[in-house]
Design an enzyme around this catalytic site. Sequence first.
Site, PDB file in Angstrom:
ATOM      1  N   GLU A 205       8.198  31.341  32.425  1.00  0.00           N
ATOM      2  CA  GLU A 205       8.428  31.396  33.879  1.00  0.00           C
ATOM      3  C   GLU A 205       7.697  32.567  34.524  1.00  0.00           C
ATOM      4  O   GLU A 205       7.987  32.945  35.663  1.00  0.00           O
ATOM      5  CB  GLU A 205       9.930  31.449  34.172  1.00  0.00           C
ATOM      6  CG  GLU A 205      10.630  30.179  33.677  1.00  0.00           C
ATOM      7  CD  GLU A 205      12.079  30.070  34.093  1.00  0.00           C
ATOM      8  OE1 GLU A 205      12.632  31.064  34.612  1.00  0.00           O
ATOM      9  OE2 GLU A 205      12.661  28.994  33.907  1.00  0.00           O
ATOM     10  N   ASP A 301      25.080  26.646  35.490  1.00  0.00           N
ATOM     11  CA  ASP A 301      23.871  25.818  35.365  1.00  0.00           C
ATOM     12  C   ASP A 301      24.158  24.737  34.310  1.00  0.00           C
ATOM     13  O   ASP A 301      24.548  23.619  34.655  1.00  0.00           O
ATOM     14  CB  ASP A 301      22.691  26.719  34.973  1.00  0.00           C
ATOM     15  CG  ASP A 301      21.421  25.956  34.677  1.00  0.00           C
ATOM     16  OD1 ASP A 301      21.347  24.770  35.017  1.00  0.00           O
ATOM     17  OD2 ASP A 301      20.483  26.543  34.084  1.00  0.00           O
ATOM     18  N   SER A 356      11.752  25.459  33.565  1.00  0.00           N
ATOM     19  CA  SER A 356      10.768  26.310  32.892  1.00  0.00           C
ATOM     20  C   SER A 356       9.435  25.575  32.691  1.00  0.00           C
ATOM     21  O   SER A 356       8.377  26.194  32.647  1.00  0.00           O
ATOM     22  CB  SER A 356      11.317  26.831  31.568  1.00  0.00           C
ATOM     23  OG  SER A 356      11.783  25.764  30.783  1.00  0.00           O
TER      24      SER A 356
HETATM   25  P1  PGA Z   1      15.131  25.453  31.631  1.00  0.00           P
HETATM   26  O1  PGA Z   1      15.715  26.868  32.019  1.00  0.00           O
HETATM   27  O2  PGA Z   1      14.370  24.911  32.758  1.00  0.00           O
HETATM   28  O3  PGA Z   1      14.295  25.748  30.412  1.00  0.00           O
HETATM   29  O4  PGA Z   1      16.328  24.598  31.269  1.00  0.00           O
HETATM   30  C1  PGA Z   1      16.049  27.238  33.315  1.00  0.00           C
HETATM   31  C2  PGA Z   1      17.446  27.745  33.384  1.00  0.00           C
HETATM   32  O5  PGA Z   1      18.185  27.782  32.381  1.00  0.00           O
HETATM   33  O6  PGA Z   1      17.873  28.101  34.474  1.00  0.00           O
HETATM   34 ZN    ZN Z   2      19.968  28.629  33.667  1.00  0.00          ZN
END
Ligand code: PGA
Ligand code: ZN
Length: 403
Positions: A205, A301, A356
């Site tokens: 990221e 999340d 991500s």
């Molecule tokens: P991910 O992570 O897109 O790899 O799931 C982002 C997050 O956990 O906020």
């Molecule tokens: Zn997250």
Amino acid sequence: MIKGLKAREVLDSRGNPTVEVSLLTDKGEFTASVPSGASTGKHEAKELRDGSERYIGKGVLRAVENVNKKIAPLIVGKEVDPHEIDKIMIDADGTEDKSNLGANAILGVSMCAFRAEAIRERVPLFRYLSLQFDIKESIPIPCFNVINGGAHGRGGVSFQEFMIVPQEESFTENLRYATEFYHRLKDKILDVVEYGANSVNIGDEGGFVPEAQSAEDVLSLITSVDNKCSLIIDVAASEFFQEDSYIVDRKSLNKEELIAFYKKLIKLAPIMGFEDPLEEDDFVGWSKLKSELGDLLVIGDDLLTTNVKRMEKAKENDSCSGVILKMNQIGSVSEAIRAAKKAKDFGWKIVASHRSGETNDDFLADFAVGIGADYIKSGAPARGERVAKYNRLLKIEEAMYEY
Ligand code: PGA
Ligand code: ZN
């Protein structure tokens, strides 16, 4: 009227295949592409990956074929009503988790339909969303991921994202602050001789992945740049939860010890909240943590996966005070916006979020403004696919009162 629909495989920012969709109407061609997570919650809608004899590994050709052969016949020739199109696809899929057609197939089409209808109505996308769903639009405060750990960094630090949350007067000022912070942080990391030059390599990221070995080390780097800027940490705790223990920076902690660790960290830096501080099914543990952390934001999340049913369960248990909204966790724009409305009813803070694995599609910026999100997270103020969203927000802020 919809004249054509076509999907294809393109690459995301990690070099993995993802779905891009183009929708042709009498107003033009509208294209959207779908992001993909690495630390995905187990209750998310299913992204279809090939991995069978006919198809190979991480490809998304089955999802592409589902758009071209199964969804196209259902909607080509119809008027562009995005709500109706979402409903048609959800009914045709027929599963709770969209594992039949694939959340990546459905979401790509859904995004195109909303884009197309906004143009037909001659309003920018963010305004179309806010008018359609009767939500007051507003520009979110950005949370910039400046240090990547966990599954995104693969360095020595278990927590996944260390985000700075500047509180300047405008989005433009927040972005300026963040870029300056990011460059100063790079210099600070390079000043730590034992970390070496590779420590300013960046993770998925765009945040740095220094040779730091603990959350405390990271907080000390961050506060050496500015010890007043608010922080949110995305712990992504499910990633290091094993049976009954959390393996944090090579130490095994039980739930109580992990909560005590959070209390220690908030004394070291101006942390304003934690995302996914405990594993994704412990609604009751979250509620205990929330009461112990007092006013701090506790953001779900993987716990909530943009799913209204899981949000209701969290509300019943008083598990959190904020929600991450990711359109691909639920698999359609209209369902993600229904989750936003639910969060507002609950009085929760809303964080609109990228994944991500991203593309240069900037739909997320309009989504965040249209649903009146309190915050947006789109990674570091670096890497094309991250800044695509921030750059779109600059434009929205500049033009917001002129549209
Ligand atoms: P991910 O992570 O897109 O790899 O799931 C982002 C997050 O956990 O906020
Ligand atoms: Zn997250």
